[in-house]
Design an enzyme around this catalytic site. Sequence first.
Site, PDB file in Angstrom:
ATOM      1  N   LYS A  74      22.211 -67.296 -29.077  1.00 54.42           N
ATOM      2  CA  LYS A  74      22.136 -67.519 -30.519  1.00 54.42           C
ATOM      3  C   LYS A  74      20.896 -68.338 -30.879  1.00 54.42           C
ATOM      4  O   LYS A  74      20.515 -69.264 -30.153  1.00 54.42           O
ATOM      5  CB  LYS A  74      23.415 -68.243 -30.970  1.00 54.42           C
ATOM      6  CG  LYS A  74      23.608 -68.366 -32.474  1.00 54.42           C
ATOM      7  CD  LYS A  74      24.982 -68.959 -32.757  1.00 54.42           C
ATOM      8  CE  LYS A  74      25.235 -69.184 -34.235  1.00 54.42           C
ATOM      9  NZ  LYS A  74      26.595 -69.722 -34.483  1.00 54.42           N
ATOM     10  N   SER A 105      28.707 -67.731 -38.145  1.00 54.14           N
ATOM     11  CA  SER A 105      27.264 -67.703 -38.040  1.00 54.14           C
ATOM     12  C   SER A 105      26.748 -66.992 -36.799  1.00 54.14           C
ATOM     13  O   SER A 105      25.534 -66.833 -36.628  1.00 54.14           O
ATOM     14  CB  SER A 105      26.721 -69.141 -38.075  1.00 54.14           C
ATOM     15  OG  SER A 105      27.212 -69.909 -36.989  1.00 54.14           O
ATOM     16  N   SER A 129      32.644 -69.732 -36.520  1.00 53.56           N
ATOM     17  CA  SER A 129      31.434 -68.934 -36.346  1.00 53.56           C
ATOM     18  C   SER A 129      31.426 -68.023 -35.130  1.00 53.56           C
ATOM     19  O   SER A 129      30.572 -67.152 -35.027  1.00 53.56           O
ATOM     20  CB  SER A 129      30.210 -69.849 -36.295  1.00 53.56           C
ATOM     21  OG  SER A 129      29.977 -70.423 -37.561  1.00 53.56           O
TER      22      SER A 129
END
Length: 473
Positions: free
Chosen positions: A83, A158, A182
């Site tokens: 990420k 996210s 997330s």
Amino acid sequence: MPVNIANELINATACEIKDRLVRKDIKPTDLLDALEDRIQAVDGPVNALPTLCFERAREFARKLENKPIEERGLLAGIPVPVKDLTAVKGVRTTSGSPIFAERIPEWSDALVETMETNGAIVYAKSNTPEFGAGAHTFNPVLGTTRNPWDLSKSAAGSSGGAAAALATGCAWLAHGSDMGGSLRNPASFCGVVGLRPSMHRLSDGPGTSPFQTLSMQGPMARNVADTALLLDAMVGFKNMNPLAQPSPEDSFLSAANKKIKPLKVAYSPDLGVSPVDPEVAEICRKAALQFENADVIVQEKTPNLCDAPEVFKRLRGLDFVVGLGPLLDQHHDKLKEDIIWNIEYGRSLSAEDIAWAERKRGEIYYTMQEFFTEYDLLICPTTIVPPFPVEQRYVDECAGTKLETYIDWLAIVSTITLTASPAISIPCGLTKPGLPVGLQLVGKPQGEGPLLSAANLLEEILPKIQTPIDPKS
């Protein structure tokens, strides 16, 4: 690489890929070739992996291939995207922010080091909202990630880039992180699996707040067993995180594969904290009741967690002040309005406001421990709505209820964040338009093994949500 062989690899599970690597049927460089072709073919309209680092990945893979198979680590050379919030040495890491648009770290996060030691090959950075704030993956640096099931919809966030990459076959395993859902929200929206581990199960860092207790990193995959495999490759104490735990004696994959049924589980339609779209609620209720086919007792029961949304709002505000407050002072014009609101809200809190939240969080924790004396798992929807239009910043209404801030629609997952419990989202059905819905299973603190075991059992019972897929207009 012949197309039929590449497609065979892309459609395989991570556990199957690992077995072939160990047998030396394939090499890590073969996997990188297949991924590079797949990303070129399908990721353009999705924008899950906007930053690629295949040159670095191939160098790492060649070094791995020169080692005996028993020295290649648990993953044996499976590529994994990281990420874009998490530092990877020598790879552009923007956090989705204009402030760090050209940042190239000179070091890797401790969790990345652990994964690489265990045979993961980093080949891409997955897209995220600006500083991971919000559950819709868009930012002014790398653009918007779209849902591959319907490109007009959000992939959530996210860890939206990670989930979309898994769904399209641009990854077998993916790294993500989770403060208010997330890892779980995008798993739900994209029809994959996301696990938020117990508090500080994994070592990460260095960071601005090593003693924080809300945001945790964790694994994503297309199924439960693959998720357990990546979790095994993520655990291990490093001193960058003062609260992290040592590796468990038994592997999480071994626990998942046992598929031991829980005796008694509770299903809550809304945790008593949020409205839920009626179609989502019905799909999740039917999925939870499928446990009865394994002779598991399923009862509708909701613990008293009504204070959780306000507790989370305050503690999140405090975390934003700690982590991003200095950036607001220096770069006010480069931060999105939601982040500014969060920081300013945090700064408005008094010591007593924060003390109340900490006391209430303690009550929430003990409420859940009492709940788990009767039930092995708590089950509820992961998201309160199906994937929403990509043009929306966030969900502002559900089932006729107006939602005020960009975090209000996350209450059903952020509430679980406060409990210190591990939680996993697994695909459990499709809406009438064909969009995925996720079911959230919550276990006892430090209980990832039994949670993965039960989730794997339920996954076997539920109708299969087929991934990977080609993006759909």
